[in-house]
Enzyme design. Structure first.
Site, PDB file in Angstrom:
ATOM      1  N   ARG A  38       0.762  -1.291   0.068  1.00  0.00           N
ATOM      2  CA  ARG A  38       0.115   0.036  -0.033  1.00  0.00           C
ATOM      3  C   ARG A  38       0.736   1.229  -0.112  1.00  0.00           C
ATOM      4  O   ARG A  38       0.348   2.216  -0.627  1.00  0.00           O
ATOM      5  CB  ARG A  38      -0.902  -0.212   1.234  1.00  0.00           C
ATOM      6  CG  ARG A  38      -1.973   1.174   1.443  1.00  0.00           C
ATOM      7  CD  ARG A  38      -2.857   0.989   2.569  1.00  0.00           C
ATOM      8  NE  ARG A  38      -3.692   1.944   3.016  1.00  0.00           N
ATOM      9  CZ  ARG A  38      -4.779   2.535   2.532  1.00  0.00           C
ATOM     10  NH1 ARG A  38      -5.265   1.724   1.689  1.00  0.00           N
ATOM     11  NH2 ARG A  38      -5.293   3.569   2.938  1.00  0.00           N
ATOM     12  N   ILE A  64      -7.124   7.780  -1.228  1.00  0.00           N
ATOM     13  CA  ILE A  64      -7.076   6.158  -1.287  1.00  0.00           C
ATOM     14  C   ILE A  64      -7.867   5.855  -0.018  1.00  0.00           C
ATOM     15  O   ILE A  64      -7.723   6.401   1.230  1.00  0.00           O
ATOM     16  CB  ILE A  64      -5.472   5.793  -1.114  1.00  0.00           C
ATOM     17  CG1 ILE A  64      -5.410   4.162  -1.101  1.00  0.00           C
ATOM     18  CG2 ILE A  64      -4.854   6.289   0.173  1.00  0.00           C
ATOM     19  CD1 ILE A  64      -3.847   3.662  -1.222  1.00  0.00           C
ATOM     20  N   SER A  65      -8.663   4.830  -0.367  1.00  0.00           N
ATOM     21  CA  SER A  65      -9.821   4.514   0.632  1.00  0.00           C
ATOM     22  C   SER A  65      -9.186   3.864   1.931  1.00  0.00           C
ATOM     23  O   SER A  65      -8.025   3.166   1.654  1.00  0.00           O
ATOM     24  CB  SER A  65     -10.822   3.299   0.269  1.00  0.00           C
ATOM     25  OG  SER A  65     -11.325   3.853  -0.965  1.00  0.00           O
ATOM     26  N   GLN A  66      -9.697   3.952   3.077  1.00  0.00           N
ATOM     27  CA  GLN A  66      -9.193   3.014   4.417  1.00  0.00           C
ATOM     28  C   GLN A  66      -9.001   1.838   4.041  1.00  0.00           C
ATOM     29  O   GLN A  66      -9.821   1.098   3.166  1.00  0.00           O
ATOM     30  CB  GLN A  66     -10.087   3.231   5.436  1.00  0.00           C
ATOM     31  CG  GLN A  66     -10.161   2.764   6.751  1.00  0.00           C
ATOM     32  CD  GLN A  66     -11.505   2.953   7.410  1.00  0.00           C
ATOM     33  OE1 GLN A  66     -12.443   3.330   6.743  1.00  0.00           O
ATOM     34  NE2 GLN A  66     -11.319   2.112   8.621  1.00  0.00           N
ATOM     35  N   PRO A  67      -8.076   0.942   4.370  1.00  0.00           N
ATOM     36  CA  PRO A  67      -7.735  -0.501   4.200  1.00  0.00           C
ATOM     37  C   PRO A  67      -9.062  -1.345   4.347  1.00  0.00           C
ATOM     38  O   PRO A  67      -9.232  -2.144   3.818  1.00  0.00           O
ATOM     39  CB  PRO A  67      -6.455  -0.771   5.032  1.00  0.00           C
ATOM     40  CG  PRO A  67      -5.651   0.633   5.317  1.00  0.00           C
ATOM     41  CD  PRO A  67      -7.010   1.646   5.403  1.00  0.00           C
TER      42      PRO A  67
END
Ligand code: SAH
Length: 214
Positions: A38, A64-67
């Site tokens: 990431r 970028i979205s949260q994992p």
């Protein structure tokens, strides 16, 4: 500890604390989240924050979205490796890379040309050969390659775009955040031509832009 080990340790922690302790149970999804680096998908100045439990800025007002959200949306698709998947909102390319690990082919559309080009170059550098990036308005889908087994939308429209419903294969699944500032993550399934919708959780994504907004 060198950087490789440091980031691997952070990824391990992310998987254990943010994913397994919540409701991510699909082994293949957990493996992909552990494998994909990431930190390569975030701007240099955020690399040390790449594995925190939050979305991060990637430039051009996008994130970028949260994992956890990446893992949850991927898990909802129940991929077995043979699917053709359409993603709307390439952004950094991180979600697309996770999909590349778990599906046969990934078609991804990004409306901001600079982000599309950057993500495409990075995925190429990382060796992904089953991804196709297009610059354009994802509201319209990608009719030339339809139908898709799965569709994943990572920006939020205020309604489910009809072209995407049409481009979803019968028996297929779509995950999409729907709403204005606060949205619901919706799982859409098409069965015998009928559409079934289920709300999963409240989420916050960047809005789906249309050509006229640019
Ligand atoms: N999946 C991405 C998340 C990016 S955020 C990742 O893993 O990094 C959502 C992205 O959707 C932004 O890059 C934004 O530019 C893009 N977007 C917004 N409206 C869009 C549209 N109509 N078509 C395609 N992409 C769009």
């Amino acid at each position: 500890m060198n950087n490789v080990d440091k980031f691997y340790q952070q990824r391990l922690q992310m998987v254990e604390l943010q994913l397994k302790r919540r409701d991510i149970v699909d082994k293949k999804v957990l493996d992909a989240m552990l494998k994909v680096e990431r930190h390569r998908f975030v701007p240099k100045e955020y690399q040390n924050l790449a594995y925190i439990d939050e979305p991060l800025p990637i430039g051009y007002g996008q994130t970028i979205s949260q994992p956890y959200i990446v893992a949850l949306m991927t898990q909802l698709l129940e991929l077995d490796g043979n699917e053709k998947v359409l993603e709307i909102g390439t952004g950094s390319g991180y979600q697309a890379a996770i999909l590349c690990e778990l599906a046969k082919e990934v078609y991804t559309i990004e409306i901001i040309p600079e982000l599309a080009k950057r993500a495409e170059a990075l995925m190429k550098e990382l060796g992904y050969k089953n991804v196709y990036v297009k610059i354009g308005d994802g509201y319209l889908g990608w009719p030339e390659y339809a139908p898709f087994d799965c569709i994943i939308v990572t920006c939020a429209p205020d309604h489910i775009p009809q072209p995407l419903i049409e481009q979803l294969k019968d028996g297929g699944k779509m995950v999409i955040p729907v709403g204005d500032v606060y949205q619901e993550l919706v799982l859409v399934e098409k069965k015998a031509g009928k559409i079934y919708k289920k709300n999963v959780i409240p989420v916050r994504f960047v809005p789906m832009l249309r050509e006229k907004d640019k």
